[in-house]
Design an enzyme around this catalytic site. Structure first.
Site, short mmCIF file in Angstrom:
data_model
loop_
_atom_site.label_atom_id
_atom_site.label_comp_id
_atom_site.label_asym_id
_atom_site.label_seq_id
_atom_site.Cartn_x
_atom_site.Cartn_y
_atom_site.Cartn_z
N ARG A 147 30.15 48.17 42.41
CA ARG A 147 30.52 46.74 42.81
C ARG A 147 29.52 46.10 43.79
O ARG A 147 29.29 46.79 44.81
CB ARG A 147 31.96 46.47 43.12
CG ARG A 147 33.12 46.90 42.15
CD ARG A 147 34.58 46.62 42.67
NE ARG A 147 35.64 47.31 41.67
CZ ARG A 147 36.23 48.42 41.80
NH1 ARG A 147 35.75 49.10 42.82
NH2 ARG A 147 37.05 48.72 40.80
N LYS A 171 38.04 48.87 45.90
CA LYS A 171 39.15 47.85 46.17
C LYS A 171 40.35 48.79 46.68
O LYS A 171 40.71 49.98 46.29
CB LYS A 171 39.55 47.42 44.64
CG LYS A 171 38.79 46.44 44.16
CD LYS A 171 39.15 46.00 42.57
CE LYS A 171 38.43 44.78 42.22
NZ LYS A 171 38.89 44.20 41.14
N HIS A 247 27.76 42.48 38.50
CA HIS A 247 28.68 42.98 37.66
C HIS A 247 28.13 43.71 36.24
O HIS A 247 28.60 44.61 35.76
CB HIS A 247 29.92 42.34 37.66
CG HIS A 247 31.12 43.20 37.94
ND1 HIS A 247 31.48 43.67 38.94
CD2 HIS A 247 32.30 43.41 36.97
CE1 HIS A 247 32.77 44.49 39.06
NE2 HIS A 247 33.01 44.36 37.56
N ARG A 250 26.63 47.18 36.75
CA ARG A 250 28.16 47.88 36.71
C ARG A 250 28.37 48.22 35.30
O ARG A 250 28.67 49.30 34.89
CB ARG A 250 29.22 47.43 37.49
CG ARG A 250 30.20 48.22 37.68
CD ARG A 250 31.30 47.60 38.58
NE ARG A 250 32.73 48.14 38.56
CZ ARG A 250 33.21 49.17 39.07
NH1 ARG A 250 32.56 49.84 39.99
NH2 ARG A 250 34.57 49.29 39.02
N HIS A 273 38.29 52.95 38.89
CA HIS A 273 39.53 52.23 38.08
C HIS A 273 40.60 53.10 38.20
O HIS A 273 40.89 54.54 38.05
CB HIS A 273 39.42 52.29 36.76
CG HIS A 273 37.91 51.32 36.53
ND1 HIS A 273 37.46 51.03 35.09
CD2 HIS A 273 37.57 50.32 37.06
CE1 HIS A 273 36.72 50.12 35.13
NE2 HIS A 273 36.59 49.55 36.27
N TYR A 282 35.16 49.68 27.55
CA TYR A 282 33.84 50.26 27.10
C TYR A 282 33.91 51.05 25.74
O TYR A 282 32.97 51.17 25.31
CB TYR A 282 33.28 50.98 28.41
CG TYR A 282 33.17 50.17 29.57
CD1 TYR A 282 32.12 49.27 29.54
CD2 TYR A 282 33.99 50.46 30.79
CE1 TYR A 282 32.18 48.44 30.84
CE2 TYR A 282 34.00 49.59 31.87
CZ TYR A 282 33.03 48.60 31.92
OH TYR A 282 32.84 47.73 33.08
#
Length: 303
Positions: A147, A171, A247, A250, A273, A282
Site C-alpha cells: 500500500r 493496516k 493501488h 498493488r 488481508h 482477484y
C-alpha cells in the site's frame, strides 16, 4: 453533545484497538459528518437517535452524490460507534443494529497488463538520486504489493536484502513479511547504496522519525503519500495511463501473481488481508484472463 463521545471513541480505537493514525483520522472525518447531521436534526444525545434517523442519514449521503463504497464505509463506521456507546453504557439501545449495510455493485479493480508494467518500469532511467529513488519505489510497490502508506512508512531497518524480504507495518499496525527479489531487490539495493546517501545529506530540519526512512524526498525527509501518488501518476502518464494510482500497482501485483499460479492464501498473506474474501476479488480477474486465453486459443471459441 456527541463530540466528546466521538473523541473518546477515536481514542479507544487508537489505544485499545491499535488503529493507525490514518484510520483514526478517516473515522474522525466520517463521524464528524454524522455528528453535524444529527445536530441539524436537533439531536444532541445518543438516546435521541433511532433507526429512522440513521436511514435519513444514509439517504442524505446518497443525495449528496457520495459513491456507494463511501456510503457503505460511513454506515459501517457509525455502526461501530453505536456498538461502543452501548458497551460503555452511554445508551441502552443500538439503532444501528436494525440498519443493513448498503449493497455495493461489485467492481473489479483496475490493473495494468504485464506489458504495461514492463514498459513503465523499463522506461528510460533517470540516473539522478531522485530518478533512482522513483525507479526503486515503483519496483517495490509492484514487486511487493505494498500500500502507499506502507511504502512511505518503510524504514531502513525493515529491509533485509540478504534474507530477501521487507518488514511491513500494515493496516491496524499489523506487521507482515513481504518477499523481495529480482528487479525490485536490484533497484532497491542500488537506490540504498547510490542514491539515498546523497539525499540524506541534504537533510536540514528533519523529524527524528524520518531519519531512518527508506524513501527520501529531495530535502532528505520522508517521502509523503502525496509525493508517492505524484510519482506513480507521472510514471503512468509516460505509458498513456493518466491518473495511475499506487493501488493499481498493488492490484496488478496480486492479479499477475494469481495468473502465474500463486495460491490465493499466499497472496492473501502477502497483501496483508485479514479475510480471504477480500483477496477473492482477484479470482474474478483471473477468470477473465482464462476466458480471454480460451477464446484466443480454442478453435471453436472464436467468433
Amino acid at each position: 453533545m456527541l463530540e466528546p463521545l466521538v473523541r473518546e471513541y477515536l481514542a479507544y480505537l487508537r489505544i485499545e484497538r491499535g488503529c493507525s493514525p490514518l484510520t483514526s483520522e478517516a473515522y474522525g472525518r466520517d463521524l464528524a459528518g454524522y455528528a453535524a447531521f444529527l445536530e441539524g436534526c436537533g439531536i444532541a444525545e445518543p438516546a435521541g437517535i433511532d433507526r429512522a434517523v440513521l436511514v435519513d442519514y444514509e439517504a442524505s449521503l446518497v443525495e449528496q452524490g457520495f459513491a456507494p463504497t463511501t456510503v457503505k464505509r460511513r454506515v459501517s463506521v457509525l455502526k461501530g460507534f453505536h456498538r461502543y456507546l452501548v458497551r460503555e453504557g452511554y445508551t441502552s439501545k443500538n439503532p444501528a443494529d436494525a440498519v443493513s449495510l448498503p449493497k455495493v455493485p461489485e467492481r473489479l479493480p483496475d490493473v495494468l497488463s504485464i506489458d504495461e508494467v514492463g514498459r513503465m518500469l523499463d522506461a528510460h532511467i533517470d540516473p539522478s538520486p531522485t530518478g533512482l529513488r522513483d525507479r526503486a519505489l515503483l519496483e517495490v510497490l509492484y514487486g511487493c504489493g505494498l500500500r502507499v502508506s506502507e511504502a512511505a512508512g518503510l524504514d531502513t531497518g525493515d529491509v533485509f536484502m540478504e534474507e530477501g524480504f521487507v518488514r511491513v507495518l500494515g493496516k491496524g499496525s499489523k506487521e507482515r513479511i513481504a518477499p523481495i527479489a529480482g528487479k525490485a531487490a536490484e533497484c532497491l539495493s542500488a537506490y540504498l547504496a547510490e542514491a539515498r546517501p546523497p539525499l540524506s545529506r541534504k537533510a536540514t530540519k528533519v523529524k527524528p522519525a524520518d531519519v531512518s526512512a527508506v524513501f527520501l524526498n529531495a530535502r532528505g525527509g520522508r517521502l509523503t503519500r502525496q509525493s508517492i501518488h505524484a510519482i506513480v501518476a507521472k510514471a503512468g502518464t509516460a505509458i498513456g495511463r493518466e491518473g495511475l494510482h499506487p493501488h493499481t500497482l498493488r492490484h496488478s501485483f496480486a492479479t499477475h501473481m494469481l495468473e502465474g499460479g500463486a495460491d490465493l492464501r499466499v497472496i492473501q498473506e502477502m497483501l496483508g488481508h485479514s479475510d480471504i474474501s477480500t483477496t477473492q476479488i482477484y479470482t474474478h480477474i483471473d477468470r477473465s484472463h482464462l476466458q480471454a486465453e480460451y477464446v484466443s486459443a480454442h478453435p471453436r471459441a472464436k467468433r
